[in-house]
Design a protein around this motif. Structure first.
Motif, PDB file in Angstrom:
ATOM      1  N   TYR A  33      31.227  20.428  24.071  1.00  0.00           N
ATOM      2  CA  TYR A  33      32.240  20.992  24.799  1.00  0.00           C
ATOM      3  C   TYR A  33      31.995  22.598  24.774  1.00  0.00           C
ATOM      4  N   GLN A  34      32.117  23.096  23.486  1.00  0.00           N
ATOM      5  CA  GLN A  34      32.059  24.483  23.387  1.00  0.00           C
ATOM      6  C   GLN A  34      30.601  25.183  23.937  1.00  0.00           C
ATOM      7  N   LEU A  35      29.682  24.656  23.806  1.00  0.00           N
ATOM      8  CA  LEU A  35      28.485  25.024  24.260  1.00  0.00           C
ATOM      9  C   LEU A  35      28.462  25.046  26.139  1.00  0.00           C
ATOM     10  N   ILE A  36      29.024  23.993  26.477  1.00  0.00           N
ATOM     11  CA  ILE A  36      29.264  23.886  27.905  1.00  0.00           C
ATOM     12  C   ILE A  36      30.210  25.066  28.678  1.00  0.00           C
ATOM     13  N   SER A  37      31.302  24.917  27.839  1.00  0.00           N
ATOM     14  CA  SER A  37      32.282  26.117  28.169  1.00  0.00           C
ATOM     15  C   SER A  37      31.636  27.295  27.980  1.00  0.00           C
ATOM     16  N   ALA A  38      30.953  27.848  27.090  1.00  0.00           N
ATOM     17  CA  ALA A  38      30.525  28.836  26.663  1.00  0.00           C
ATOM     18  C   ALA A  38      29.337  29.453  27.672  1.00  0.00           C
ATOM     19  N   GLN A  39      28.630  28.442  28.211  1.00  0.00           N
ATOM     20  CA  GLN A  39      27.634  28.906  29.235  1.00  0.00           C
ATOM     21  C   GLN A  39      27.927  28.988  30.547  1.00  0.00           C
ATOM     22  N   GLU A  40      29.093  28.024  30.887  1.00  0.00           N
ATOM     23  CA  GLU A  40      29.594  28.200  31.927  1.00  0.00           C
ATOM     24  C   GLU A  40      30.688  29.133  32.402  1.00  0.00           C
ATOM     25  N   GLY A  41      31.215  29.611  31.290  1.00  0.00           N
ATOM     26  CA  GLY A  41      32.514  30.483  31.288  1.00  0.00           C
ATOM     27  C   GLY A  41      33.619  30.036  31.835  1.00  0.00           C
ATOM     28  N   LEU A  42      33.846  28.795  31.731  1.00  0.00           N
ATOM     29  CA  LEU A  42      35.181  28.097  32.032  1.00  0.00           C
ATOM     30  C   LEU A  42      35.983  27.762  31.083  1.00  0.00           C
ATOM     31  N   GLN A  85      19.257  25.844  28.362  1.00  0.00           N
ATOM     32  CA  GLN A  85      20.351  25.785  29.849  1.00  0.00           C
ATOM     33  C   GLN A  85      21.163  24.711  29.811  1.00  0.00           C
ATOM     34  N   ALA A  86      22.366  24.576  29.534  1.00  0.00           N
ATOM     35  CA  ALA A  86      23.025  23.369  29.593  1.00  0.00           C
ATOM     36  C   ALA A  86      22.912  22.762  31.003  1.00  0.00           C
ATOM     37  N   ARG A  87      22.942  23.536  32.043  1.00  0.00           N
ATOM     38  CA  ARG A  87      22.857  23.001  33.525  1.00  0.00           C
ATOM     39  C   ARG A  87      21.782  22.117  33.784  1.00  0.00           C
ATOM     40  N   PRO A 123      15.772  26.678  42.997  1.00  0.00           N
ATOM     41  CA  PRO A 123      15.290  25.417  43.799  1.00  0.00           C
ATOM     42  C   PRO A 123      14.402  24.656  42.748  1.00  0.00           C
ATOM     43  N   GLY A 124      13.378  25.669  42.205  1.00  0.00           N
ATOM     44  CA  GLY A 124      12.365  24.980  41.135  1.00  0.00           C
ATOM     45  C   GLY A 124      13.110  24.348  40.003  1.00  0.00           C
ATOM     46  N   PHE A 125      14.138  25.038  39.259  1.00  0.00           N
ATOM     47  CA  PHE A 125      14.679  24.583  38.431  1.00  0.00           C
ATOM     48  C   PHE A 125      15.541  23.317  38.513  1.00  0.00           C
ATOM     49  N   TRP A 126      16.372  23.411  39.825  1.00  0.00           N
ATOM     50  CA  TRP A 126      16.913  21.923  39.998  1.00  0.00           C
ATOM     51  C   TRP A 126      15.958  20.818  40.405  1.00  0.00           C
ATOM     52  N   ALA A 127      14.994  21.036  41.002  1.00  0.00           N
ATOM     53  CA  ALA A 127      14.151  19.988  41.025  1.00  0.00           C
ATOM     54  C   ALA A 127      13.306  19.465  39.793  1.00  0.00           C
ATOM     55  N   LEU A 128      13.028  20.183  38.925  1.00  0.00           N
ATOM     56  CA  LEU A 128      12.566  19.683  37.867  1.00  0.00           C
ATOM     57  C   LEU A 128      13.466  19.240  37.156  1.00  0.00           C
ATOM     58  N   ALA A 129      14.702  19.560  36.987  1.00  0.00           N
ATOM     59  CA  ALA A 129      16.007  18.953  36.137  1.00  0.00           C
ATOM     60  C   ALA A 129      16.207  17.577  36.715  1.00  0.00           C
ATOM     61  N   SER A 130      16.249  17.596  37.976  1.00  0.00           N
ATOM     62  CA  SER A 130      16.688  16.243  38.579  1.00  0.00           C
ATOM     63  C   SER A 130      15.404  15.439  38.477  1.00  0.00           C
ATOM     64  N   LEU A 156      10.230  16.582  26.646  1.00  0.00           N
ATOM     65  CA  LEU A 156      10.063  17.965  27.569  1.00  0.00           C
ATOM     66  C   LEU A 156      10.723  19.277  26.731  1.00  0.00           C
ATOM     67  N   ASP A 157       9.971  20.304  26.727  1.00  0.00           N
ATOM     68  CA  ASP A 157      10.695  21.430  25.745  1.00  0.00           C
ATOM     69  C   ASP A 157      10.609  22.533  26.891  1.00  0.00           C
ATOM     70  N   GLU A 158      11.652  22.874  27.174  1.00  0.00           N
ATOM     71  CA  GLU A 158      11.899  24.107  28.083  1.00  0.00           C
ATOM     72  C   GLU A 158      11.181  23.953  29.169  1.00  0.00           C
ATOM     73  N   ILE A 159      11.158  22.806  29.826  1.00  0.00           N
ATOM     74  CA  ILE A 159      10.082  22.682  31.053  1.00  0.00           C
ATOM     75  C   ILE A 159      10.505  23.388  32.336  1.00  0.00           C
ATOM     76  N   ALA A 160      11.862  23.900  32.313  1.00  0.00           N
ATOM     77  CA  ALA A 160      12.229  24.528  33.532  1.00  0.00           C
ATOM     78  C   ALA A 160      12.722  25.874  33.226  1.00  0.00           C
ATOM     79  N   CYS A 161      12.354  26.569  32.178  1.00  0.00           N
ATOM     80  CA  CYS A 161      12.654  27.980  31.686  1.00  0.00           C
ATOM     81  C   CYS A 161      12.296  28.976  32.615  1.00  0.00           C
ATOM     82  N   ASN A 162      11.387  28.726  33.172  1.00  0.00           N
ATOM     83  CA  ASN A 162      10.729  30.074  33.966  1.00  0.00           C
ATOM     84  C   ASN A 162      10.790  29.766  35.477  1.00  0.00           C
ATOM     85  N   GLN A 163      11.609  28.874  36.082  1.00  0.00           N
ATOM     86  CA  GLN A 163      11.915  28.452  37.470  1.00  0.00           C
ATOM     87  C   GLN A 163      12.948  29.032  38.090  1.00  0.00           C
TER      88      GLN A 163
END
Length: 177
Positions: free
Chosen positions: A106-115, A71-73, A43-50, A33-40
Motif C-alpha cells: 500500500y505504501q509503495l503504491i500510494s507513494a508512486q501514485e501520489g494518492l 514501476q508499480a503501474r 503505449p509500448g509500456f501498457w502493451a508489454l504490461a498487459s 521478466l526483469d524490468e521488461i518495460a522500463c525503456n518504453q
C-alpha cells in the motif's frame, strides 16, 4: 529497419520489444521478466504490461509470470504481488488484500501514485506530487498545487474513463487514466 550487430542500431525500447517477441515464440509455463518495460513510451509500456500479465502457453494454459519492475503501474493487470526488501519477502498476496492491509505494498503504491486515502471508502485525495507530473502544473508552487488538488474529486471507474474531474471552476480540465 536494420537491426545491426546485436541490435546496435535500434533503441533500448525496441530491443525490449524484440526480446519480448522472441519470448512469445517459445513460451514456457514459468516466465521471469526483469524490468521488461522500463525503456518504453506510454503505449509500448501498457502493451508489454498487459501482455505480460496475460501470457499463455501453446496449450492455452496461463503462464506463471514473475516480473520485476520499479514501476508499480506495470502490475496493474497482475493478480498478486510480492514486496521484497533487504533480501526478505516483506509482504505477498492478492493486490486487493495487500491494499486493505495498508502495509508495504500500500505504501509503495500510494507513494508512486501520489494518492492519499481519505477514508475507508476508497476515495483518494489528489496530491501535488501527481499534479506536478503534468506539464501545465510544472512551474506551480506546492501551495498552488495544493489549492488545485482541492478542486478534484475521485471515484473508481473502468479503464479509459475519467479518473479525476474538477468539482468547480476548471470544467475544461479532466485527467484520464
Amino acid at each position: 529497419r536494420k537491426l545491426g550487430s546485436y541490435g546496435a542500431s535500434i533503441s533500448q525500447g525496441m530491443r525490449q520489444r524484440v526480446t519480448f517477441a522472441r519470448l512469445l515464440m517459445n513460451l514456457r509455463p514459468y516466465v521471469f521478466l526483469d524490468e521488461i518495460a522500463c525503456n518504453q513510451d506510454g503505449p509500448g509500456f501498457w502493451a508489454l504490461a498487459s501482455a505480460a500479465a496475460n501470457l499463455k502457453t501453446a496449450d492455452g494454459e496461463p503462464c506463471t509470470v514473475v516480473a520485476i519492475s520499479h514501476q508499480a503501474r506495470f502490475f496493474e493487470d497482475f493478480d498478486s504481488a510480492m514486496v521484497v526488501g533487504s533480501n526478505t519477502v516483506l509482504e505477498c498476496g492478492p493486490k486487493e488484500a495487500l491494499m486493505q492491509r495498508k502495509g508495504f505494498y500500500y505504501q509503495l503504491i500510494s507513494a508512486q501514485e501520489g494518492l492519499d486515502t481519505t477514508d475507508d471508502s476508497g476515495k483518494v485525495q489528489l496530491s501535488p506530487k501527481v499534479l506536478r507530473k503534468f506539464w501545465v502544473f510544472a512551474t506551480c508552487t506546492v501551495e498552488q498545487l495544493e489549492e488545485v488538488a482541492k478542486l478534484f474529486s475521485s471515484r473508481k471507474l473502468a479503464a479509459g474513463q475519467i479518473l479525476y474531474q474538477p468539482k468547480d471552476l476548471l470544467d475544461e480540465l479532466s485527467v484520464v487514466a
